[in-house]
Design a protein around this motif. Structure first.
Motif, PDB file in Angstrom:
ATOM      1  N   LYS A 298       0.833  -1.207   0.000  1.00 29.73           N
ATOM      2  CA  LYS A 298       0.000   0.000   0.000  1.00 29.73           C
ATOM      3  C   LYS A 298       0.868   1.258   0.000  1.00 29.73           C
ATOM      4  CE  LYS A 298      -3.963  -2.192   0.875  1.00 29.73           C
ATOM      5  NZ  LYS A 298      -5.031  -2.259  -0.046  1.00 29.73           N
ATOM      6  N   PHE A 299       1.990   1.228  -0.693  1.00 29.80           N
ATOM      7  CA  PHE A 299       2.902   2.371  -0.659  1.00 29.80           C
ATOM      8  C   PHE A 299       2.237   3.639  -1.176  1.00 29.80           C
ATOM      9  CE2 PHE A 299       6.164   5.058  -2.680  1.00 29.80           C
ATOM     10  CZ  PHE A 299       6.937   5.349  -1.560  1.00 29.80           C
ATOM     11  N   LEU A 300       1.639   3.592  -2.372  1.00 26.78           N
ATOM     12  CA  LEU A 300       1.050   4.810  -2.937  1.00 26.78           C
ATOM     13  C   LEU A 300      -0.082   5.375  -2.079  1.00 26.78           C
ATOM     14  CD1 LEU A 300       1.032   6.957  -5.121  1.00 26.78           C
ATOM     15  CD2 LEU A 300      -0.533   5.495  -6.412  1.00 26.78           C
ATOM     16  N   PRO A 301      -1.055   4.567  -1.627  1.00 24.71           N
ATOM     17  CA  PRO A 301      -2.086   5.138  -0.746  1.00 24.71           C
ATOM     18  C   PRO A 301      -1.494   5.748   0.536  1.00 24.71           C
ATOM     19  CG  PRO A 301      -2.798   3.002  -1.563  1.00 24.71           C
ATOM     20  CD  PRO A 301      -1.371   3.183  -1.996  1.00 24.71           C
ATOM     21  N   TRP A 302      -0.443   5.133   1.058  1.00 23.56           N
ATOM     22  CA  TRP A 302       0.215   5.662   2.250  1.00 23.56           C
ATOM     23  C   TRP A 302       0.822   7.036   1.954  1.00 23.56           C
ATOM     24  CZ3 TRP A 302       5.826   5.553   3.151  1.00 23.56           C
ATOM     25  CH2 TRP A 302       6.183   5.985   4.435  1.00 23.56           C
ATOM     26  N   VAL A 303       1.520   7.155   0.832  1.00 20.91           N
ATOM     27  CA  VAL A 303       2.131   8.434   0.452  1.00 20.91           C
ATOM     28  C   VAL A 303       1.046   9.476   0.180  1.00 20.91           C
ATOM     29  CG1 VAL A 303       3.595   9.612  -1.240  1.00 20.91           C
ATOM     30  CG2 VAL A 303       4.219   7.330  -0.450  1.00 20.91           C
ATOM     31  N   MET A 304      -0.049   9.070  -0.450  1.00 22.01           N
ATOM     32  CA  MET A 304      -1.152  10.004  -0.723  1.00 22.01           C
ATOM     33  C   MET A 304      -1.753  10.518   0.585  1.00 22.01           C
ATOM     34  SD  MET A 304      -1.476  10.334  -4.005  1.00 22.01           S
ATOM     35  CE  MET A 304      -2.981  10.331  -4.927  1.00 22.01           C
ATOM     36  N   ARG A 305      -1.853   9.663   1.596  1.00 20.76           N
ATOM     37  CA  ARG A 305      -2.385  10.089   2.895  1.00 20.76           C
ATOM     38  C   ARG A 305      -1.443  11.113   3.529  1.00 20.76           C
ATOM     39  NH1 ARG A 305      -6.728  11.179   4.591  1.00 20.76           N
ATOM     40  NH2 ARG A 305      -7.494   9.313   3.626  1.00 20.76           N
ATOM     41  N   ILE A 306      -0.131  10.888   3.417  1.00 16.35           N
ATOM     42  CA  ILE A 306       0.845  11.852   3.941  1.00 16.35           C
ATOM     43  C   ILE A 306       0.670  13.191   3.226  1.00 16.35           C
ATOM     44  CG2 ILE A 306       3.315  12.432   4.030  1.00 16.35           C
ATOM     45  CD1 ILE A 306       3.843   9.413   4.487  1.00 16.35           C
ATOM     46  N   ALA A 307       0.553  13.142   1.895  1.00 18.96           N
ATOM     47  CA  ALA A 307       0.379  14.376   1.114  1.00 18.96           C
ATOM     48  C   ALA A 307      -0.907  15.087   1.532  1.00 18.96           C
ATOM     49  CB  ALA A 307       0.360  14.050  -0.383  1.00 18.96           C
ATOM     50  N   HIS A 308      -1.982  14.327   1.699  1.00 24.18           N
ATOM     51  CA  HIS A 308      -3.262  14.907   2.111  1.00 24.18           C
ATOM     52  C   HIS A 308      -3.133  15.611   3.461  1.00 24.18           C
ATOM     53  CE1 HIS A 308      -7.359  14.722   3.924  1.00 24.18           C
ATOM     54  NE2 HIS A 308      -7.700  15.141   2.723  1.00 24.18           N
TER      55      HIS A 308
END
Length: 193
Positions: free
Chosen positions: A72-82
Motif C-alpha cells: 500500500k505504498f502509494l495510498p500511504w504516500v497520498m495520505r501523507i500528502a493529504h
C-alpha cells in the motif's frame, strides 16, 4: 530491470543503501502525487513544496523503520500528502476574517457553505474516496483522468503529453469513467453531500 521492480522491492533496496531505488519510486509516483496536491492547492510552487515535504516525511518514516509494507505504498504516500495539505491550510490561516459594521453583520454570512465545517468534512471525504478509486484504475487511465480533471488539459494536450492519438486519449478517459462507476457501485460509495 529495476524500473519494473515492485514498490516493496524498491523500498527494501533503498533501506539497504541503494539511493537510486528511492529516485525510481519518486519518479514512478511523481505525476500522481503532484496532481493530487495541485488539485487541492491550485498553486505550482506550493505543490512543489508540499511534494518535497511529502517525500521528506516518507524518507524519515522509512529510515526510522516505521513503515509497514502491505503493498500500500502509494495510498500511504497520498495520505501523507493529504495531511500536509491540511497542515498547509491550517498554518496559512486561510479562513476569511470579517469585521462587523452597521450595514454588515457576521451573522448574515454564517450559513455560507464555505464556512460550514460539516460540509467541508464531507467534501474532503468525497475527494479522498475519489482519489482512492482513481488509484485502482489502470495507470494509462489514471494519467488521462488526472490530466483532464485536475490539470484541466485539453485532449489534444493530453495526447501530446502522453504520446498517443487524441482518439486513444478519449478512449482512455471513457474507460476510466466507466471503471470508476463500476468501482463506486462495487464499494457502495456515496459521492454526494
Amino acid at each position: 530491470m529495476e524500473l519494473q521492480a515492485e514498490d516493496s522491492t524498491l523500498i527494501r533496496n533503498y533501506l539497504s543503501g541503494d539511493e537510486r531505488s528511492l529516485e525510481i519510486l519518486i519518479n514512478r509516483h511523481n505525476q500522481r502525487i503532484s496532481s493530487f496536491i495541485y488539485s487541492k492547492v491550485y498553486d505550482r510552487e506550493i505543490t512543489e513544496d508540499l511534494f518535497q515535504d511529502t517525500f521528506i516525511k516518507v524518507i524519515r518514516t522509512l529510515k526510522l523503520g516505521k513503515y509497514n509494507e502491505e503493498g500500500k505504498f502509494l495510498p500511504w504516500v497520498m495520505r501523507i500528502a493529504h495531511n500536509l495539505v491540511i497542515d498547509h491550510y491550517r498554518k496559512s490561516n486561510r479562513m476569511p476574517r470579517y469585521e462587523g459594521s452597521p450595514e454588515f453583520s457576521i451573522f448574515s454570512i454564517m450559513q455560507d457553505d464555505r464556512l460550514n465545517a460539516e460540509k467541508q468534512l464531507i467534501q474532503d471525504q468525497i475527494q479522498s474516496d475519489i482519489s482512492d478509486l482513481i488509484a485502482e484504475l489502470p495507470e494509462d487511465q489514471q494519467v488521462v483522468l488526472q490530466m483532464r480533471m485536475y490539470q484541466d488539459m485539453s485532449f489534444k494536450e493530453i495526447a501530446e503529453n502522453t504520446g498517443v492519438s487524441i482518439n486513444t486519449a478519449l478512449g482512455r478517459m471513457r474507460y476510466a469513467l466507466i471503471n470508476l462507476r463500476k468501482l463506486i457501485e462495487q464499494n457502495n460509495i456515496v459521492l454526494t453531500n
